[in-house]
Design a protein around this motif. Structure first.
Motif, short mmCIF file in Angstrom:
data_model
loop_
_atom_site.label_atom_id
_atom_site.label_comp_id
_atom_site.label_asym_id
_atom_site.label_seq_id
_atom_site.Cartn_x
_atom_site.Cartn_y
_atom_site.Cartn_z
N PHE A 105 7.32 2.09 -6.26
CA PHE A 105 6.80 0.77 -6.64
C PHE A 105 6.47 -0.04 -5.39
O PHE A 105 5.38 -0.62 -5.26
N MET A 106 7.40 -0.09 -4.44
CA MET A 106 7.17 -0.86 -3.21
C MET A 106 6.01 -0.26 -2.41
O MET A 106 5.11 -0.98 -1.95
N GLY A 107 6.04 1.05 -2.23
CA GLY A 107 5.03 1.70 -1.41
C GLY A 107 3.64 1.60 -1.99
O GLY A 107 2.67 1.24 -1.30
N MET A 108 3.49 1.93 -3.28
CA MET A 108 2.17 1.94 -3.88
C MET A 108 1.62 0.53 -4.08
O MET A 108 0.41 0.30 -4.00
N THR A 109 2.50 -0.45 -4.33
CA THR A 109 2.05 -1.84 -4.40
C THR A 109 1.54 -2.30 -3.04
O THR A 109 0.51 -2.98 -2.95
N THR A 110 2.24 -1.90 -1.98
CA THR A 110 1.81 -2.25 -0.62
C THR A 110 0.45 -1.66 -0.30
O THR A 110 -0.45 -2.35 0.20
N VAL A 111 0.26 -0.37 -0.59
CA VAL A 111 -1.01 0.28 -0.30
C VAL A 111 -2.14 -0.32 -1.13
O VAL A 111 -3.25 -0.55 -0.62
#
Length: 293
Positions: free
Chosen positions: A179-185
């Motif tokens: 969730f954190m990684g894909m939201t950031t990207v």
């Protein structure tokens, strides 16, 4: 001490390399996969047997390992006709390396426990290349006795093996991580697209953002695609979309909401609907670049 016999289902890029690593380290493996070329490659390396059903694999293995795509597929392999549950031995352990829904994981664990078998959820970090060399990050969870039983084998597969608590905590942590990684990207990719629409040079935007706290490996991946045209974050939009859906299902199970995840999920789904699902996540930049009011 005799090495446990490993049963492995799921010989994709990650799973196939994990099995090769196990074979290199002297483990006997039983394997099952729809991709017969992948199975043949395992058999050709020796000390390996192809089995026809999950039941047979469970009967012939001390530790059963899954590296599958979705919770639905995991449940089908476990509960289906001649599935793992029907052949699991007392004292054996099932390890799920995939990214699954925690509630599903806990249900499977309870059903295995009723037959005297254990379960560990152990989602993975890093890449298939790390898998081949036994250098994965493994986020394992389950009762400590069961974890300690399989830890020596996990240590052959991962450079970093974490024990995160009760069964389901591994999949929970993985979903939060994604969730954190894909939201950031997704956010950074849209930032580059908005800059382009506003007439701001993408390279200049990166030069400015990368001097501050927004700088990160994820920004590097986004810059490589949006500025350099290089797509090398090996995680597809379709997989990210699946994981965000699982995260939202988990959030719902917890009795709360995540509007941020809903926004990310909506954008990923829109990119999938635009036939971009096979592209790596930073390629969602192209979706944002074409997006009109």
């Amino acid at each position: 001490m005799t090495k446990p016999v490993i049963g492995f289902i799921g010989l994709g890029l990650m799973g196939g390399n994990m099995v090769e690593n196990l074979q290199t380290r002297g483990f006997q493996v039983n394997v099952m996969d729809l991709n017969k070329d992948a199975v043949a490659a395992v058999i050709a390396r020796g000390n390996a047997t192809e089995v026809a059903t999950g039941k047979e694999l469970a009967e012939k293995s001390d530790i059963v390992m899954l590296c599958l795509t979705t919770s639905k597929v995991v449940e089908m392999v476990v509960y289906g006709d001649n599935g793992i549950l029907s052949g699991i031995k007392e004292g054996s352990v099932l390890v799920d390396f995939g990214t699954s829904i925690p509630a599903s994981t806990r249900k499977i664990g309870a059903d295995l426990a009723a037959k005297g078998a254990g379960m560990i959820d152990a989602p993975l970090g890093r890449t298939p290349a790390h898998a081949k060399d036994g250098l994965l990050n493994i986020m394992a969870a389950g009762d400590l006795e069961t974890f300690n039983k399989v830890k020596p084998v996990l240590a052959e597969q991962g450079e970093n093996v974490f024990h995160l608590g009760a069964l389901g905590a591994g999949h929970t942590t993985k979903l939060i991580n994604n969730f954190m990684g894909m939201t950031t990207v997704t956010a950074m990719s849209q930032a580059f697209a908005v800059a382009d629409k506003a007439g701001v040079d993408r390279q200049q935007l990166f030069d400015i953002m990368s001097t501050g706290p927004s700088n990160s490996p994820f920004m590097g991946f986004c810059k490589k695609y949006a500025v350099d045209g290089v797509s090398d974050l090996g995680f597809s939009i379709a997989n990210a979309n699946k994981d965000l859906g699982y995260f939202l299902e988990m959030v719902k199970d917890l009795g709360t909401v995540s509007e941020i995840a809903e926004g990310t999920s909506a954008n990923l789904q829109a990119a999938v609907d635009a036939d971009m699902g096979n592209g790596n996540v930073p390629e969602i930049f192209d979706y944002f670049l074409k997006l009109n009011k």
